[in-house]
Design a protein around this motif. Structure first.
Motif, PDB file in Angstrom:
ATOM      1  N   ALA A 178       1.427  -1.194  -0.459  1.00 52.97           N
ATOM      2  CA  ALA A 178       0.187   0.055   0.001  1.00 52.97           C
ATOM      3  C   ALA A 178       1.257   1.366   0.062  1.00 52.97           C
ATOM      4  O   ALA A 178       1.923   1.296   0.792  1.00 52.97           O
ATOM      5  CB  ALA A 178      -1.082  -0.228   1.162  1.00 52.97           C
ATOM      6  N   HIS A 180       0.329   5.413   1.242  1.00 50.69           N
ATOM      7  CA  HIS A 180      -0.273   5.823   1.384  1.00 50.69           C
ATOM      8  C   HIS A 180      -0.061   7.298   1.221  1.00 50.69           C
ATOM      9  O   HIS A 180       0.998   8.549   1.859  1.00 50.69           O
ATOM     10  CB  HIS A 180      -0.571   6.027   3.192  1.00 50.69           C
ATOM     11  N   THR A 192      -5.299   6.614   0.866  1.00 54.17           N
ATOM     12  CA  THR A 192      -4.542   5.045   0.208  1.00 54.17           C
ATOM     13  C   THR A 192      -4.622   4.415  -0.944  1.00 54.17           C
ATOM     14  O   THR A 192      -6.079   3.839  -1.264  1.00 54.17           O
ATOM     15  CB  THR A 192      -4.495   4.377   1.398  1.00 54.17           C
ATOM     16  N   ARG A 194      -3.760   0.024  -2.634  1.00 49.62           N
ATOM     17  CA  ARG A 194      -3.294  -1.181  -2.545  1.00 49.62           C
ATOM     18  C   ARG A 194      -3.097  -1.888  -3.933  1.00 49.62           C
ATOM     19  O   ARG A 194      -3.654  -1.605  -4.670  1.00 49.62           O
ATOM     20  CB  ARG A 194      -5.165  -0.913  -0.917  1.00 49.62           C
TER      21      ARG A 194
END
Length: 290
Positions: A178, A180, A192, A194
């Protein structure tokens, strides 16, 4: 041992063959000592009733100086005839060749051992260089994906590239990742992105300053968690089930969070203790590129 064997000492100190008798007082005294030590030669001479034995020094030249490196021993146990000094003298040439052969064998063994160590060292250094080269190429490809971004959503391409390159350089235990990304550092807003085994997971999430990820970013400290099922994690504020839920419910068991200037890079694994200090170093560099 040579220290206790007066006959061997005498043989090694000369350059000619010597004949000894088993009925001498010196041999009897030596044999008493050797029998206590289980010496094979003394037992054999007495068992076969040898009356004499001869010793020929093994001599060779080292550093311009002739030295003895051992001996050849013969006896008259089978024939019962007295040993002939002339015949023993004829063995001196054989002994000289044997001494040279022994030294050559020892030299070959030393050279072979050194060669093996050198080859292992070269192979080890070559492997290290290849690994470092692979890591450098991974950094270049990740950097190229970052430079190719034309809009914020292109971070999905960057994170996909990161996942692919990390696996190529040996971080095969990475299951999900991920990024952020900080949207507003004053307000504390994060976005975020992913990625999992099947690719990008859903649209990006928006997180505010109350999210634990914001505190991690503020602290600027990398965090490695080796076992997400450890009971003591409940006291750290890390909500494990929420993390797993964000990644399609995968039972992630370890993670690493790497803060960088504009956010946090996270990697997760289905294995416990999946990330090493070396992995952390690599991910720190990847964070700098992002």
């Amino acid at each position: 041992s040579v220290k206790d064997d007066v006959f061997t000492q005498q043989t090694l100190s000369t350059d000619a063959p010597l004949i000894y008798r088993t009925d001498s007082e010196a041999f009897k005294a030596l044999n008493d000592t050797r029998r206590q030590l289980g010496n094979e030669m003394s037992r054999r001479l007495f068992k076969d009733r040898a009356e004499e034995w001869g010793e020929i020094p093994l001599r060779t030249v080292e550093g311009g100086k002739e030295v003895s490196i051992g001996k050849i021993a013969v006896d008259n146990a089978l024939s019962g005839r007295s040993l002939d000094p002339v015949h023993l003298g004829q063995l001196m040439d054989y002994a000289s060749h044997a001494a040279v052969a022994i030294r050559h064998a020892e030299l070959f063994e030393r050279v072979s051992a050194q060669s093996s160590r050198f080859q292992l060292e070269v192979a080890s250094r070559t492997q290290a260089l290849e690994e470092q080269n692979a890591i450098s190429l991974a950094y270049i490809r990740i950097s190229e994906s970052v430079l190719s971004m034309s809009c914020a959503s292109d971070i999905e391409t960057v994170i996909s590239t990161c996942m692919q390159e990390l696996k190529l350089i040996g971080m095969s235990r990475v299951t999900t990742m991920a990024v952020h990304r900080v949207i507003d550092s004053e307000v504390g807003t994060f976005e975020t992105y992913r990625i999992g085994p099947g690719g990008i997971i859903g649209p990006p999430d928006r997180l505010d300053r109350n999210a634990p990820i914001f505190r991690k970013w503020r602290q600027r400290q990398a965090q490695r968690v080796g076992d997400l099922d450890a009971p003591e994690l409940r006291q750290t504020g890390l909500i494990v089930e929420e993390v797993r839920a964000k990644f399609s419910g995968l039972h992630l068991k370890s993670l690493i969070d790497i803060p960088f200037s504009h956010g946090i890079l996270s990697a997760h694994s289905l294995e416990t203790n999946a990330f090493s200090e070396g992995d952390e170093v690599i991910l720190v560099e990847v964070g700098k590129l992002i």
